[in-house]
Write an enzyme that holds these catalytic residues in place. Sequence first.
Site, PDB file in Angstrom:
ATOM      1  N   GLU A   1       0.411  -1.506  -0.092  1.00  0.00           N
ATOM      2  CA  GLU A   1      -0.295   0.002   0.423  1.00  0.00           C
ATOM      3  C   GLU A   1       0.798   1.165   0.128  1.00  0.00           C
ATOM      4  O   GLU A   1       1.559   1.446   0.559  1.00  0.00           O
ATOM      5  CB  GLU A   1      -1.175  -0.347   0.925  1.00  0.00           C
ATOM      6  CG  GLU A   1      -2.140   1.091   1.718  1.00  0.00           C
ATOM      7  CD  GLU A   1      -3.037   0.887   2.871  1.00  0.00           C
ATOM      8  OE1 GLU A   1      -3.871   1.747   2.757  1.00  0.00           O
ATOM      9  OE2 GLU A   1      -2.320   0.519   3.556  1.00  0.00           O
TER      10      GLU A   1
ATOM     11  N   LYS B   1     -10.608  -0.258  -2.302  1.00  0.00           N
ATOM     12  CA  LYS B   1     -10.830  -0.398  -1.012  1.00  0.00           C
ATOM     13  C   LYS B   1     -12.089  -0.392   0.112  1.00  0.00           C
ATOM     14  O   LYS B   1     -12.653   0.858  -0.500  1.00  0.00           O
ATOM     15  CB  LYS B   1      -9.436  -0.455  -0.012  1.00  0.00           C
ATOM     16  CG  LYS B   1      -9.514  -0.516   1.708  1.00  0.00           C
ATOM     17  CD  LYS B   1      -7.867   0.408   2.063  1.00  0.00           C
ATOM     18  CE  LYS B   1      -7.942  -0.220   3.703  1.00  0.00           C
ATOM     19  NZ  LYS B   1      -6.630   1.073   4.072  1.00  0.00           N
TER      20      LYS B   1
ATOM     21  N   CYS C   1      -4.606  -3.918   3.502  1.00  0.00           N
ATOM     22  CA  CYS C   1      -4.609  -3.093   4.502  1.00  0.00           C
ATOM     23  C   CYS C   1      -5.574  -3.426   6.038  1.00  0.00           C
ATOM     24  O   CYS C   1      -5.727  -4.712   6.440  1.00  0.00           O
ATOM     25  CB  CYS C   1      -4.002  -1.889   4.712  1.00  0.00           C
ATOM     26  SG  CYS C   1      -2.992  -1.235   5.501  1.00  0.00           S
TER      27      CYS C   1
END
Length: 303
Positions: A63, A138, A180
């Site tokens: 990321e 995300k 993440c």
Amino acid sequence: MLSALRRSALRPGAALRRAMATKPLVAVGQVTSTPDKEHNLRACAGLVREAAQRGACLVFLPEGFDYIGCNPAQTLSLAEGLDGPLMGRYAELARDCGVWLSLGGFHERGRDWETTQRIYNCHVLLDSTGHLVAAYRKTHLCDVELEGRVSMKESSFTNPGTEIVAPVSTPAGKLGLSICYDVRFPELSLALQRAGAEILTYPSAFTVHTGSAHWEVLLRARAIESQCYVVAAAQTGKNHEHRTSYGHSLVVDPWGAVVAQCHEGPGLCYAEIDLEYLHRIRREIPVQSHRRHDLYGTIGLVP
């Protein structure tokens, strides 16, 4: 850029090793991104070329591989679209090295940029010809307030994604895309596994406080419950004066064992993906067939 001479010297040996490999080799990159996009590109490209020379078929970057801004205003100002120059250079890198690239956490100016002035945190998958195979945005944004230690509000400048991307067939296996903070939501990993994922990937930029407590245990839990390989490329070290990242990029096998790991500083770790082993574990402990969907429903991708 690699010269034609260097490309011709680099690629045949690596391509031959990949063709002969019975267990595909993947490489997991660890970098210290800054607000300097050119510096970050040079660092990432060096790792990709090194991994290609070692015979990796797929290279994972973390990321924020493109940059990590000092504040939301700088983060927004540096963002690009998927059709912008930076992604074009990564596509060329994939072609030059003959590898697939998992580029997690690209700061994307989407089609709604002009109206929202907000970006997406986008995990991009490129094949070895540089073609964009998949893009996952995300879905779980990191809004965290640990008093006196960590303060993050990703939702203040980022739009959440609206869908889970179906697993993608790669030379290493079927890859499920996440980013993440998504690792804290087992529903996502189980939905990807149910859709056919053999490898789950969590490109990340964990802080030192959360990473030292939760990083490895979360990733191992996702591997054990889904019976998938888990690959997590990570940011490491001081990104700028206000941020330090935890590092410890790693690969976990479907039994939950850490089979490769970086420690401090930029670099690479490598792991072979043994899909026969994965399917043996699933046969021996068939948790998927033991699920009580009649009691707690079915987790899966939305049609």
